[in-house]
Design a protein around this motif. Structure first.
Motif, short mmCIF file in Angstrom:
data_model
loop_
_atom_site.label_atom_id
_atom_site.label_comp_id
_atom_site.label_asym_id
_atom_site.label_seq_id
_atom_site.Cartn_x
_atom_site.Cartn_y
_atom_site.Cartn_z
N MET A 1 -14.67 -37.92 26.48
CA MET A 1 -14.32 -39.14 27.18
C MET A 1 -12.82 -39.10 27.47
N ASN A 2 -12.45 -39.42 28.69
CA ASN A 2 -11.03 -39.38 29.02
C ASN A 2 -10.32 -40.64 28.52
N ARG A 3 -9.00 -40.58 28.60
CA ARG A 3 -8.18 -41.67 28.04
C ARG A 3 -8.41 -43.03 28.67
N SER A 4 -8.56 -43.08 29.97
CA SER A 4 -8.75 -44.38 30.63
C SER A 4 -10.08 -45.01 30.23
N ARG A 5 -11.11 -44.19 30.07
CA ARG A 5 -12.39 -44.73 29.62
C ARG A 5 -12.30 -45.23 28.19
N GLN A 6 -11.58 -44.49 27.36
CA GLN A 6 -11.38 -44.94 25.97
C GLN A 6 -10.63 -46.26 25.94
N ALA A 7 -9.61 -46.39 26.76
CA ALA A 7 -8.82 -47.63 26.81
C ALA A 7 -9.68 -48.80 27.26
N ILE A 8 -10.50 -48.58 28.28
CA ILE A 8 -11.38 -49.64 28.77
C ILE A 8 -12.40 -50.01 27.71
N ARG A 9 -12.93 -49.01 27.04
CA ARG A 9 -13.90 -49.27 25.97
C ARG A 9 -13.26 -50.06 24.84
N GLY A 10 -12.04 -49.69 24.47
CA GLY A 10 -11.32 -50.42 23.43
C GLY A 10 -11.05 -51.86 23.82
N GLN A 11 -10.66 -52.09 25.07
CA GLN A 11 -10.41 -53.44 25.57
C GLN A 11 -11.70 -54.26 25.56
N THR A 12 -12.80 -53.61 25.91
CA THR A 12 -14.09 -54.30 25.90
C THR A 12 -14.47 -54.72 24.49
N HIS A 13 -14.26 -53.84 23.52
CA HIS A 13 -14.56 -54.18 22.13
C HIS A 13 -13.71 -55.36 21.66
N LEU A 14 -12.43 -55.34 21.99
CA LEU A 14 -11.55 -56.45 21.61
C LEU A 14 -12.00 -57.76 22.27
N TRP A 15 -12.41 -57.68 23.52
CA TRP A 15 -12.88 -58.86 24.24
C TRP A 15 -14.11 -59.44 23.54
N VAL A 16 -15.04 -58.57 23.16
CA VAL A 16 -16.26 -59.03 22.48
C VAL A 16 -15.92 -59.65 21.13
N VAL A 17 -15.06 -58.99 20.36
CA VAL A 17 -14.67 -59.53 19.04
C VAL A 17 -13.99 -60.88 19.21
N GLN A 18 -13.13 -61.00 20.21
CA GLN A 18 -12.43 -62.27 20.47
C GLN A 18 -13.43 -63.38 20.77
N ARG A 19 -14.45 -63.09 21.56
CA ARG A 19 -15.44 -64.12 21.91
C ARG A 19 -16.35 -64.45 20.74
N VAL A 20 -16.77 -63.45 19.97
CA VAL A 20 -17.63 -63.71 18.81
C VAL A 20 -16.89 -64.52 17.76
N THR A 21 -15.62 -64.15 17.49
CA THR A 21 -14.85 -64.92 16.50
C THR A 21 -14.59 -66.34 17.01
N ALA A 22 -14.43 -66.52 18.32
CA ALA A 22 -14.25 -67.87 18.86
C ALA A 22 -15.49 -68.72 18.60
N MET A 23 -16.67 -68.13 18.77
CA MET A 23 -17.91 -68.87 18.51
C MET A 23 -18.04 -69.21 17.03
N LEU A 24 -17.72 -68.26 16.17
CA LEU A 24 -17.75 -68.51 14.72
C LEU A 24 -16.77 -69.62 14.35
N LEU A 25 -15.58 -69.56 14.92
CA LEU A 25 -14.57 -70.57 14.60
C LEU A 25 -14.97 -71.95 15.11
#
Length: 117
Positions: A1-25
């Motif tokens: 996997m190239n760097r830009s795909r890894q960066a996008i994947r990492g951003q997607t994971h952070l976005w999901v975690v941010q939304r899930v923690t918002a719902m929990l909170l």
């Protein structure tokens, strides 16, 4: 996997975690406030409320999840703010924000364990 795909994947994971923690909170803050307001209106003092929480595993689990969600949610939000406003980016910055979030969560978990003891 190239760097830009890894960066996008990492951003997607952070976005999901941010939304899930918002719902929990959203749920945790509501339960926390309703419980406190109900107890205080019922005439209980802070000491009496804490006394009732001690030894109840359900409340321990609730507050541990609450603390983890708050720590991670806050750290991800601050990471985004730092990246946008002062350009603080990169692996080192990400690890620093993760450490700050986990440290914040650890303080909350320590407090919750203190309630349980």
């Amino acid at each position: 996997m190239n760097r830009s795909r890894q960066a996008i994947r990492g951003q997607t994971h952070l976005w999901v975690v941010q939304r899930v923690t918002a719902m929990l909170l959203a749920v945790a803050v509501t339960v926390h406030l309703v419980t406190i307001i109900g107890a205080v209106r019922g005439g209980l003092s802070a000491t009496e409320i804490l006394g009732r929480l001690q030894g109840h595993e359900g409340w321990l689990i609730f507050y541990v999840v609450f603390a983890l969600a708050a720590g991670l949610h806050g750290a991800i939000g601050l990471r985004a703010i730092a990246a946008e406003t002062i350009g603080l980016r990169g692996r080192g910055a990400d690890l620093a924000w993760l450490a700050a979030g986990l440290a914040t969560a650890a303080f909350g978990i320590r407090a919750a364990i203190g309630l349980y003891a």
